[in-house]
Design a protein around this motif. Structure first.
Motif, PDB file in Angstrom:
ATOM      1  N   ILE C 102       0.832  -1.193   0.000  1.00 58.47           N
ATOM      2  CA  ILE C 102       0.000   0.000   0.000  1.00 58.47           C
ATOM      3  C   ILE C 102       0.873   1.252   0.000  1.00 58.47           C
ATOM      4  O   ILE C 102       0.695   2.149  -0.827  1.00 58.47           O
ATOM      5  CB  ILE C 102      -0.937   0.010   1.231  1.00 58.47           C
ATOM      6  CG1 ILE C 102      -1.903  -1.177   1.159  1.00 58.47           C
ATOM      7  CG2 ILE C 102      -1.708   1.318   1.301  1.00 58.47           C
ATOM      8  CD1 ILE C 102      -2.749  -1.360   2.392  1.00 58.47           C
ATOM      9  N   LYS C 105       2.573   2.119  -3.111  1.00 60.52           N
ATOM     10  CA  LYS C 105       1.659   2.478  -4.191  1.00 60.52           C
ATOM     11  C   LYS C 105       1.609   1.412  -5.283  1.00 60.52           C
ATOM     12  O   LYS C 105       1.440   1.723  -6.459  1.00 60.52           O
ATOM     13  CB  LYS C 105       2.028   3.844  -4.792  1.00 60.52           C
ATOM     14  CG  LYS C 105       2.025   4.952  -3.751  1.00 60.52           C
ATOM     15  CD  LYS C 105       1.763   6.298  -4.391  1.00 60.52           C
ATOM     16  CE  LYS C 105       1.671   7.453  -3.418  1.00 60.52           C
ATOM     17  NZ  LYS C 105       2.421   7.359  -2.183  1.00 60.52           N
ATOM     18  N   ALA C 109      -6.902   1.150  -4.550  1.00 59.24           N
ATOM     19  CA  ALA C 109      -8.047   1.086  -3.650  1.00 59.24           C
ATOM     20  C   ALA C 109      -9.164   0.330  -4.358  1.00 59.24           C
ATOM     21  O   ALA C 109      -9.279   0.388  -5.588  1.00 59.24           O
ATOM     22  CB  ALA C 109      -8.503   2.491  -3.292  1.00 59.24           C
ATOM     23  N   ASN C 131      -5.173  -4.055   5.693  1.00 58.21           N
ATOM     24  CA  ASN C 131      -5.515  -3.760   4.305  1.00 58.21           C
ATOM     25  C   ASN C 131      -6.417  -2.535   4.163  1.00 58.21           C
ATOM     26  O   ASN C 131      -6.830  -2.188   3.066  1.00 58.21           O
ATOM     27  CB  ASN C 131      -6.128  -4.978   3.577  1.00 58.21           C
ATOM     28  CG  ASN C 131      -7.476  -5.383   4.136  1.00 58.21           C
ATOM     29  OD1 ASN C 131      -8.229  -4.568   4.653  1.00 58.21           O
ATOM     30  ND2 ASN C 131      -7.789  -6.654   4.003  1.00 58.21           N
ATOM     31  N   THR C 132      -6.666  -1.869   5.299  1.00 63.68           N
ATOM     32  CA  THR C 132      -7.486  -0.657   5.229  1.00 63.68           C
ATOM     33  C   THR C 132      -6.723   0.489   5.872  1.00 63.68           C
ATOM     34  O   THR C 132      -6.349   0.426   7.042  1.00 63.68           O
ATOM     35  CB  THR C 132      -8.817  -0.864   5.978  1.00 63.68           C
ATOM     36  OG1 THR C 132      -9.421  -2.051   5.484  1.00 63.68           O
ATOM     37  CG2 THR C 132      -9.749   0.313   5.733  1.00 63.68           C
ATOM     38  N   GLN C 136      -9.777   3.780   3.510  1.00 68.14           N
ATOM     39  CA  GLN C 136      -9.726   3.265   2.142  1.00 68.14           C
ATOM     40  C   GLN C 136      -9.378   1.782   2.181  1.00 68.14           C
ATOM     41  O   GLN C 136      -8.436   1.386   2.847  1.00 68.14           O
ATOM     42  CB  GLN C 136      -8.618   3.980   1.365  1.00 68.14           C
ATOM     43  CG  GLN C 136      -8.989   5.350   0.843  1.00 68.14           C
ATOM     44  CD  GLN C 136      -9.576   5.261  -0.543  1.00 68.14           C
ATOM     45  OE1 GLN C 136     -10.485   4.454  -0.799  1.00 68.14           O
ATOM     46  NE2 GLN C 136      -9.067   6.056  -1.462  1.00 68.14           N
ATOM     47  N   TYR C 138      -7.830  -1.395   0.537  1.00 62.69           N
ATOM     48  CA  TYR C 138      -6.870  -1.754  -0.508  1.00 62.69           C
ATOM     49  C   TYR C 138      -6.881  -3.256  -0.709  1.00 62.69           C
ATOM     50  O   TYR C 138      -5.872  -3.933  -0.652  1.00 62.69           O
ATOM     51  CB  TYR C 138      -5.464  -1.271  -0.119  1.00 62.69           C
ATOM     52  CG  TYR C 138      -5.328   0.225  -0.194  1.00 62.69           C
ATOM     53  CD1 TYR C 138      -5.539   1.020   0.926  1.00 62.69           C
ATOM     54  CD2 TYR C 138      -5.006   0.840  -1.400  1.00 62.69           C
ATOM     55  CE1 TYR C 138      -5.433   2.393   0.833  1.00 62.69           C
ATOM     56  CE2 TYR C 138      -4.896   2.217  -1.483  1.00 62.69           C
ATOM     57  CZ  TYR C 138      -5.117   2.989  -0.364  1.00 62.69           C
ATOM     58  OH  TYR C 138      -4.995   4.339  -0.447  1.00 62.69           O
ATOM     59  N   MET C 281      -5.264  -8.425  -3.255  1.00 63.12           N
ATOM     60  CA  MET C 281      -5.067  -7.014  -3.574  1.00 63.12           C
ATOM     61  C   MET C 281      -5.033  -6.829  -5.077  1.00 63.12           C
ATOM     62  O   MET C 281      -4.648  -7.742  -5.826  1.00 63.12           O
ATOM     63  CB  MET C 281      -3.774  -6.511  -2.936  1.00 63.12           C
ATOM     64  CG  MET C 281      -3.716  -6.770  -1.440  1.00 63.12           C
ATOM     65  SD  MET C 281      -2.272  -6.015  -0.689  1.00 63.12           S
ATOM     66  CE  MET C 281      -3.013  -4.664   0.141  1.00 63.12           C
TER      67      MET C 281
END
Lengths: 277, 267, 380
Positions: C102, C105, C109, C131-132, C136, C138, C281
């Motif tokens: 995350i 990058k 999302a 994962n959040t 948001q 992801y 993801m």
């Protein structure tokens, strides 16, 4: 001769590309990573090298890798010489073909699978201990140890030593040996003064394979090594990749095999035996 | 007979032992192709041939095998050309940087495979090269060249230059000398080098992981199967079949190049 | 790999940006799932793309799945970034890798509104911290499992109840733990209960003193270790062939061993356990985002969740999967704790990437890079 020079450029090109890629990687050994973003920060420093040299753990890894590589090389040279001699000078053409095939065949059976077979052999309830038990001997606990790694490496790279030694022994003219005998040199003397020096280029060529292939390996330590079996390759792999990849550090660590091979090749040249290097 | 009888017997025994040593794991691999259980424990309690059919029909495996073969051929050919060229150049001409070049050839083998892999990967990314069979071939060729190079150099060192001179004296031009004198003397070195290079490329997994992209070569497929451990016998079956399949080509290759040796007086 | 190149590469990478599904905007989440692109490339743990559920997905959606298997989180991160990113559409990342992806990058999302199964998840897995980020999402949680204590019931007596068993010299040379720097958290968890004076609250947030204590214990443990296992199949071999008698493990390993009739048992010791939670993801440069969303819907549905849980040996995140699991294999729901109360999930210390920011105002916690270095030195 002209065609010769026409073909050299692609050769040079090929290795220049490889060198360029390597250079960028090794230059990053003098950089570091930002602890928060893990981005590579281009500030020049020798911190990575200092850490490697001062940490007893990192040093131990290097000594272990080099030590086992040397042990494997010596073992393979000893194992290979007699069989290469037999193949080159004593075997009939049919026997030679058979031996050639037998020596090469293991190379076609996947490095990974062969190492896995050794796991079965050396495991606690494996074939080795089972056989020893059958003849009343105590179990040899060499599974997942450095001994196991030395054994497996010696096994895996043996064909790479046999073939070059064979190639060099094959070219020794019979007349040399006969002359040596005529001059009074029997058996061992001829071996020491005539055959070995002439076979040396082959042995050195083979040793370069066994030494460097062991030096750069990380799969066998992962599969048959134990708790204290990390090799340089393992450290480079574990620290350089992925989630917290510290590429500069990994690149610095990877420069060690580079240095070791440079010294090794220098020594080989000093010995005068491998003039080409 | 040059060698004493005791020496000859000793050598025969040693040879036999080494061959047994080389093939013990091979026998194990073949045995486990018939193991009913998926985990490789000893002793084998149940025997079966049920793994053979699914293996042969495994599409993933076949694609991986085909890719490996193509890549190995490509890498070996490149290695043969570049490796022998380099060996001749180094052997015949004394020029600046001779030792450096030999050192550079060794690097792909001396460095951990991941270094070559990472370096090539970033290089390809930078120059926008699509990952595919050619990136795999280039990756493999880097370490295959040194094998040919080392073998040919070792042979050239042992070849007297008088042969070439004699050939020239007898009226042969450069190309004829190469074809009739030089090539035969290095042919064994070339063939054994090519076989080694092919085997090394066929079996390589680390550099390939970084230069392959989405495709799988056979070693990557094997690595994946070893990991999950649920199809381990399939891996043994594949290796067994490959072994059988390579006996013939290797035998033929060796036969083609076994010459009586120009300088040998007896055989 | 693009990181250590000069800015030129960054410029090139931007030029490769792929338009997102359903919208032409650069920042907006998709509002609908468009038609499938016919292909889906995925990086996954071995066994996560079993033909059992992939075949039917391919038939239903026409998205042909191309799998690349990875053996470690580190490998997955590297693969995701290889080729400048975009070579793979999805990755089944574990908690020790997801935050890195995350922050790097590498992942996009996702709109959980497009995934019907998401509403059926246990609350603990709808927006977990790994994962959040800042609300948001992801990725979509997939499955999880605890890191358990596994032991051979015939060799290890009396039956252990504490993690202390793997630090006990009684079993010298017969212990195994994962070769993963995140193991430091397991050690920290044990120390948090046995040495409360250290003041460890969160095993992933350790200051230098706490960290050193954990590393010391790891070094003390090293002579007891036969081998640090890397893959589940490694551990299976170790136990099956009698090389090790106890160690840290995953339920899937226990399942495999018991199927092979090896007398083992797994427990969650009294000090508690860490756990891993996998998330599917979506790559920031995915070429087949519609197929990816179709996969999300498919893999989050109760039946498929149950199928994967029972086949692989893990716990689904979808509440409704429990009943389906029992249909496939009686008692499996309870065996994998798929019907436990929310409190149970909150008691597991799920993997998350250690960062320097401890959330206590100070930035004196050690980040993962230091964990990796220290772990490799201690186990070298």
């Amino acid at each position: 001769m002209r065609a010769f020079f026409e073909l050299l450029p692609p050769l040079a090109w090929f290795f220049l590309l490889y060198l360029a890629a390597l250079a960028v990687l090794f230059v990053s050994a003098f950089w570091s990573v930002d602890p928060f973003t893990t981005e590579v920060v281009h500030t020049w420093n020798t911190e990575n090298f200092r850490e490697i040299v001062t940490s007893p753990d990192w040093r131990r890894v290097v000594y272990r890798t080099v030590g086992i590589a040397a042990a494997v090389t010596i073992t393979d040279a000893i194992l290979a010489f007699p069989i290469a001699y037999y193949m080159a000078r004593l075997a009939s053409p049919r026997m030679r073909t058979l031996l050639f095939v037998l020596v090469l065949l293991p190379l076609w059976s996947s490095y990974l699978v062969r190492v896995y077979a050794w796991k079965v052999i050396l495991a606690q309830n494996g074939i080795l201990n089972w056989s020893l038990e059958k003849i009343g001997l105590p179990a040899a606990n060499i599974g997942y140890t450095n001994t196991a790694m030395w054994l497996v490496f010696s096994y895996i790279w043996l064909p790479f030593m046999i073939l070059p030694v064979y190639a060099s022994l094959e070219r020794i003219p019979d007349s040399y040996i006969e002359a040596s005998h005529d001059l009074g040199g029997r058996g061992f003397r001829t071996l020491r003064s005539v055959i070995l020096p002439l076979a040396l280029p082959g042995i050195v060529a083979g040793s370069i394979f066994t030494f460097s292939l062991t030096l750069g390996d990380y799969i066998t330590p992962t599969l048959v090594g134990g708790a204290s079996s990390s090799f340089i390759g393992n450290i480079v792999y574990n620290t350089g990749l992925g989630a917290a990849g510290n590429l500069p550090f990994a690149a610095a660590f990877a420069s060690i095999p580079l240095l070791v091979m440079a010294i090794y090749l220098l020594l080989a040249r000093r010995l005068g035996a491998f003039e080409a290097l | 007979m040059i060698e004493s009888r005791a020496t000859r017997i000793g050598l025969k025994v040693w040879t036999l032992l080494v061959v047994l040593f080389l093939h013990l794991p091979i026998v194990i691999i073949i045995l486990y192709a018939f193991n009913a259980q998926t985990a490789q424990g000893w002793p084998i309690t149940e025997w079966t041939t049920k793994w053979f059919s699914p293996t042969l029909h495994d599409e993933e495996m076949r694609q991986a095998l085909w890719l490996s073969l193509k890549a190995a051929v490509g890498a070996t050919v490149i290695a043969l050309v570049l490796g022998s060229l380099a060996a001749f150049a180094i052997h015949r001409f004394k020029f600046f940087g001779r030792d450096m070049i030999s050192f550079v050839f060794i690097l792909p083998i001396a460095l951990p495979g991941i270094i070559t892999g990472m370096a090539l990967n970033s290089f390809f990314v930078f120059w926008h090269v699509n990952f595919g069979i050619w990136t795999i071939i280039v990756g493999h060729a880097t370490f295959c060249v040194v094998i040919i190079f080392n073998n040919v150099i070792a042979r050239l060192r042992r070849t007297p230059t008088s042969l070439v001179e004699a050939s020239m004296d007898l009226g042969a031009d450069g190309w004829q000398t190469f074809r009739y004198v030089t090539l035969p003397t290095i042919s064994t070195a070339l063939v054994s080098g090519a076989l080694l290079a092919f085997a090394l490329s066929f079996d390589e997994v680390i550099v390939t992981t970084f230069t392959a992209g989405v495709q799988n070569t056979l070693p990557i497929w094997i690595f994946g199967n070893i990991r999950i451990g649920q199809q381990l016998p399939e891996v043994n079956v594949v290796v067994f079949l490959i072994l059988i399949g390579t006996i013939l080509p290797v035998t033929i290759a060796q036969r083609l190049t076994s010459e009586s040796g120009i300088l040998r007086t007896r055989r | 790999m693009k990181r250590f190149h000069i800015a030129a590469l960054a410029v090139l990478a931007v030029g490769l940006a792929v338009p997102a599904a359903g919208t032409g905007k650069s920042t907006g989440l998709p509002t609908a799932i468009g038609p499938g692109e016919g292909k889906l490339t995925m990086i996954a743990w071995e066994g996560y793309l079993d033909a059992k559920w992939v075949k039917s997905f391919q038939k239903q959606t026409g998205c042909k799945v191309q799998a690349k298997y990875a053996g470690s989180s580190d490998e997955m991160v590297t693969l995701m970034r290889s080729g400048g990113g975009g070579q793979y559409d999805m990755v089944s990342a574990s908690g020790d890798a997801s935050l890195r992806l995350i922050y790097g990058k590498d992942v996009a999302a996702v709109n959980v509104g497009l995934v019907p199964g998401w509403k059926q998840f246990f609350n603990a897995f709808k927006s977990p911290p790994n994962n959040t980020v800042k609300g948001q999402h992801y990725g979509i949680s997939l499955q999880w499992g605890p890191n358990t204590l596994l032991y051979n019931t015939q060799k290890v007596k009396p039956a252990p109840t504490s993690w202390g068993a793997i630090y006990d010299s009684k079993y010298k040379g017969r212990v195994t733990v994962p070769n993963n720097p995140i193991q430091i958290a397991d050690v920290a968890l044990y120390l948090s209960k046995t040495k409360p004076s250290l003041g460890i609250k969160d095993p992933y947030e350790l200051n230098q003193t706490q960290f050193n204590a954990a590393i010391d214990l790891i070094k003390k443990q090293k002579p007891l270790i036969k081998k640090y296992w890397g893959l589940s199949s490694d551990e299976v071999s170790l136990f099956k062939n009698g090389d090790t008698w106890l160690g840290a493990s995953w339920p899937v390993t226990t399942g495999t061993l018991r199927a092979a009739k090896v007398p083992v048992k797994e427990i969650i010791p009294k000090e508690g356990a860490t756990g891993w939670l996998d998330t599917w993801m979506l790559s920031a440069k995915a070429k087949h985002p519609n197929c990816a969303y179709k996969w999300y819907s498919y893999i989050s549905s109760p039946k498929v969740q149950a199928s994967q849980a029972v086949t692989y040996g893990e716990t689904p995140v979808n509440k409704l999967a429990c009943a389906q699991m029992n249909k496939l294999s009686k008692g499996s729901c309870a065996q994998y704790h798929a019907n436990a109360p929310e409190a149970y999930y909150r008691s597991i210390k799920f993997w998350k990437t250690p960062v320097a920011d401890c959330g206590n105002g100070k930035n004196n916690c050690l980040d993962y890079t230091k964990w990796v270095s220290a772990w490799n030195q201690a186990t070298a």
